[in-house]
Write a protein that holds these residues in place. Structure first.
Motif, PDB file in Angstrom:
ATOM      1  N   TYR A   1       0.889  -1.152   0.285  1.00 56.24           N
ATOM      2  CA  TYR A   1       0.155  -0.064  -0.100  1.00 56.24           C
ATOM      3  C   TYR A   1       0.852   1.268  -0.177  1.00 56.24           C
ATOM      4  CZ  TYR A   1      -3.631  -3.084   0.940  1.00 56.24           C
ATOM      5  OH  TYR A   1      -5.039  -3.713   0.851  1.00 56.24           O
ATOM      6  N   LEU A   2       0.490   1.795  -1.182  1.00 55.95           N
ATOM      7  CA  LEU A   2       1.161   3.397  -0.893  1.00 55.95           C
ATOM      8  C   LEU A   2       0.783   4.669  -0.536  1.00 55.95           C
ATOM      9  CD1 LEU A   2       2.492   2.360  -4.659  1.00 55.95           C
ATOM     10  CD2 LEU A   2       4.588   2.318  -2.665  1.00 55.95           C
ATOM     11  N   TYR A   3       1.145   5.452   0.060  1.00 52.24           N
ATOM     12  CA  TYR A   3       0.361   6.460   0.715  1.00 52.24           C
ATOM     13  C   TYR A   3       1.274   7.694   0.241  1.00 52.24           C
ATOM     14  CZ  TYR A   3       1.453   6.883   5.386  1.00 52.24           C
ATOM     15  OH  TYR A   3       2.034   6.230   6.914  1.00 52.24           O
ATOM     16  N   CYS A   4       0.471   9.242   0.084  1.00 55.79           N
ATOM     17  CA  CYS A   4       1.453  10.385   0.395  1.00 55.79           C
ATOM     18  C   CYS A   4       0.304  11.314   0.535  1.00 55.79           C
ATOM     19  CB  CYS A   4       1.659  10.723  -0.986  1.00 55.79           C
ATOM     20  SG  CYS A   4       0.667  11.303  -2.166  1.00 55.79           S
ATOM     21  N   HIS A   5       0.542  12.696   0.806  1.00 53.77           N
ATOM     22  CA  HIS A   5      -0.278  13.981   1.391  1.00 53.77           C
ATOM     23  C   HIS A   5      -1.648  13.228   0.202  1.00 53.77           C
ATOM     24  CE1 HIS A   5      -1.381  17.204   3.022  1.00 53.77           C
ATOM     25  NE2 HIS A   5      -1.143  17.599   2.086  1.00 53.77           N
TER      26      HIS A   5
ATOM     27  N   ASN B   1      -1.362  11.948  -5.354  1.00 55.17           N
ATOM     28  CA  ASN B   1      -0.226  12.344  -6.463  1.00 55.17           C
ATOM     29  C   ASN B   1       0.865  11.427  -6.655  1.00 55.17           C
ATOM     30  OD1 ASN B   1      -2.941  13.421  -7.377  1.00 55.17           O
ATOM     31  ND2 ASN B   1      -2.653  15.873  -6.197  1.00 55.17           N
ATOM     32  N   ARG B   2       1.786  11.904  -5.078  1.00 55.97           N
ATOM     33  CA  ARG B   2       3.361  11.454  -5.764  1.00 55.97           C
ATOM     34  C   ARG B   2       2.786   9.362  -5.179  1.00 55.97           C
ATOM     35  NH1 ARG B   2       6.165  14.713  -1.145  1.00 55.97           N
ATOM     36  NH2 ARG B   2       3.945  14.914  -0.320  1.00 55.97           N
ATOM     37  N   SER B   3       1.602   9.422  -4.619  1.00 57.67           N
ATOM     38  CA  SER B   3       1.964   7.533  -4.192  1.00 57.67           C
ATOM     39  C   SER B   3       1.227   7.094  -5.889  1.00 57.67           C
ATOM     40  CB  SER B   3       1.078   7.043  -3.320  1.00 57.67           C
ATOM     41  OG  SER B   3      -0.164   8.098  -3.459  1.00 57.67           O
ATOM     42  N   ARG B   4       0.418   7.619  -6.094  1.00 52.00           N
ATOM     43  CA  ARG B   4      -0.046   7.039  -7.929  1.00 52.00           C
ATOM     44  C   ARG B   4       1.203   7.243  -8.744  1.00 52.00           C
ATOM     45  NH1 ARG B   4      -0.481  10.346 -12.042  1.00 52.00           N
ATOM     46  NH2 ARG B   4      -1.570  12.037 -10.954  1.00 52.00           N
ATOM     47  N   ARG B   5       1.667   8.139  -8.976  1.00 49.70           N
ATOM     48  CA  ARG B   5       3.061   8.196  -9.788  1.00 49.70           C
ATOM     49  C   ARG B   5       4.132   7.338  -9.450  1.00 49.70           C
ATOM     50  NH1 ARG B   5       4.486  13.752  -8.085  1.00 49.70           N
ATOM     51  NH2 ARG B   5       6.117  13.174  -7.523  1.00 49.70           N
ATOM     52  N   ALA B   6       4.189   7.131  -7.826  1.00 50.19           N
ATOM     53  CA  ALA B   6       5.337   5.268  -7.166  1.00 50.19           C
ATOM     54  C   ALA B   6       4.688   4.117  -8.132  1.00 50.19           C
ATOM     55  CB  ALA B   6       5.145   6.240  -6.378  1.00 50.19           C
ATOM     56  N   ALA B   7       3.169   4.039  -7.858  1.00 50.56           N
ATOM     57  CA  ALA B   7       2.594   2.707  -8.052  1.00 50.56           C
ATOM     58  C   ALA B   7       2.863   2.804  -9.451  1.00 50.56           C
ATOM     59  CB  ALA B   7       0.641   3.230  -7.593  1.00 50.56           C
ATOM     60  N   GLU B   8       2.358   3.632 -10.646  1.00 51.18           N
ATOM     61  CA  GLU B   8       2.378   3.454 -11.808  1.00 51.18           C
ATOM     62  C   GLU B   8       3.911   3.749 -12.258  1.00 51.18           C
ATOM     63  OE1 GLU B   8       1.407   7.657 -13.201  1.00 51.18           O
ATOM     64  OE2 GLU B   8      -0.582   7.492 -12.881  1.00 51.18           O
TER      65      GLU B   8
ATOM     66  N   TYR C   1      -1.648  -1.355  -4.393  1.00 48.23           N
ATOM     67  CA  TYR C   1      -2.318  -0.867  -3.396  1.00 48.23           C
ATOM     68  C   TYR C   1      -2.197   0.826  -3.402  1.00 48.23           C
ATOM     69  CZ  TYR C   1      -4.446  -4.997  -3.449  1.00 48.23           C
ATOM     70  OH  TYR C   1      -4.427  -5.995  -4.079  1.00 48.23           O
ATOM     71  N   ASN C   2      -3.210   2.128  -3.728  1.00 41.22           N
ATOM     72  CA  ASN C   2      -2.490   3.992  -4.066  1.00 41.22           C
ATOM     73  C   ASN C   2      -3.872   4.208  -2.875  1.00 41.22           C
ATOM     74  OD1 ASN C   2      -1.668   5.894  -4.645  1.00 41.22           O
ATOM     75  ND2 ASN C   2      -3.263   6.643  -5.984  1.00 41.22           N
ATOM     76  N   VAL C   3      -3.634   3.680  -2.005  1.00 39.36           N
ATOM     77  CA  VAL C   3      -4.165   5.044  -1.247  1.00 39.36           C
ATOM     78  C   VAL C   3      -5.221   6.251  -1.226  1.00 39.36           C
ATOM     79  CG1 VAL C   3      -5.122   5.536   0.994  1.00 39.36           C
ATOM     80  CG2 VAL C   3      -3.558   4.152   0.694  1.00 39.36           C
ATOM     81  N   VAL C   4      -6.023   6.469  -2.293  1.00 41.14           N
ATOM     82  CA  VAL C   4      -6.125   7.848  -2.793  1.00 41.14           C
ATOM     83  C   VAL C   4      -6.983   9.005  -1.575  1.00 41.14           C
ATOM     84  CG1 VAL C   4      -8.754   8.516  -4.596  1.00 41.14           C
ATOM     85  CG2 VAL C   4      -8.301   6.499  -4.768  1.00 41.14           C
ATOM     86  N   GLY C   5      -6.704  10.148  -1.715  1.00 40.17           N
ATOM     87  CA  GLY C   5      -6.543  11.214  -1.109  1.00 40.17           C
ATOM     88  C   GLY C   5      -5.903  11.319  -0.163  1.00 40.17           C
ATOM     89  N   GLY C   6      -4.594   9.762   0.256  1.00 44.80           N
ATOM     90  CA  GLY C   6      -3.375   9.897   0.827  1.00 44.80           C
ATOM     91  C   GLY C   6      -3.898  10.204   2.235  1.00 44.80           C
ATOM     92  N   VAL C   7      -3.163  10.783   3.325  1.00 48.37           N
ATOM     93  CA  VAL C   7      -3.044  11.595   3.819  1.00 48.37           C
ATOM     94  C   VAL C   7      -3.935  12.238   4.736  1.00 48.37           C
ATOM     95  CG1 VAL C   7      -2.125  12.767   6.528  1.00 48.37           C
ATOM     96  CG2 VAL C   7      -0.489  10.902   5.356  1.00 48.37           C
ATOM     97  N   LEU C   8      -4.791  13.228   3.773  1.00 47.14           N
ATOM     98  CA  LEU C   8      -5.813  14.050   4.045  1.00 47.14           C
ATOM     99  C   LEU C   8      -7.122  13.117   4.143  1.00 47.14           C
ATOM    100  CD1 LEU C   8      -5.024  16.836   0.953  1.00 47.14           C
ATOM    101  CD2 LEU C   8      -4.764  17.155   3.490  1.00 47.14           C
ATOM    102  N   ALA C   9      -6.857  12.384   3.257  1.00 49.11           N
ATOM    103  CA  ALA C   9      -8.703  11.275   3.663  1.00 49.11           C
ATOM    104  C   ALA C   9      -8.195  10.467   4.993  1.00 49.11           C
ATOM    105  CB  ALA C   9      -7.944  10.455   2.125  1.00 49.11           C
TER     106      ALA C   9
END
Length: 125
Positions: free
Chosen positions: A82-86, A89-96, A107-115
């Motif tokens: 599972y990848l996440y960021c703020h 967006n950055r976690s999506r780039r890492a996942a890609e 798995y990319n956590v949509v919305g990151g830490v904010l969500a």
């Protein structure tokens, strides 16, 4: 150049892409991340070390997206990651990037830490 040769030439990049590793990732909400934590999933925070220190998911490892080419081969392919960021967006780039290297259990956590914070899940501070 004949039409047939031109079509063959234009199809070459598609053929070469099809021969490369095939990976994938899935976008998931914070709820799925925290369920996966209980099952031993690998959790990667791709933010900077400073952002990580301000609050991160329990058990997460900090591997900044800017260095993904250096750490990509250290990520297990046999476990969910599972990848996440703020913001996601950055976690999506890492996942890609990892998906292009053949990873499929991503798995990319949509919305990151904010969500994560909006959903009320705990962060380690």
């Amino acid at each position: 150049m004949t039409r047939r040769a031109l079509l063959g030439f234009l199809a070459l990049p598609l053929l070469l892409a099809a021969c490369g590793p095939k990976g994938s990732y899935k976008d998931v909400p914070p709820e799925e991340l925290y369920r996966a934590l209980a099952l031993g999933a690998v959790v990667v925070d791709v933010r900077t070390p400073g952002e990580f220190a301000q609050g991160h998911v329990p058990g997460a490892i900090n591997l900044p997206v800017e260095e993904v080419a250096r750490w990509a081969d250290q990520i297990p392919k046999d476990k969910p990651v599972y990848l996440y960021c703020h913001s996601g967006n950055r976690s999506r780039r890492a996942a890609e990037y990892l998906a292009r290297k053949g990873y499929t259990n991503l798995y990319n956590v949509v919305g990151g830490v904010l969500a994560i914070e909006r959903a009320g899940y705990p962060l380690v501070r």
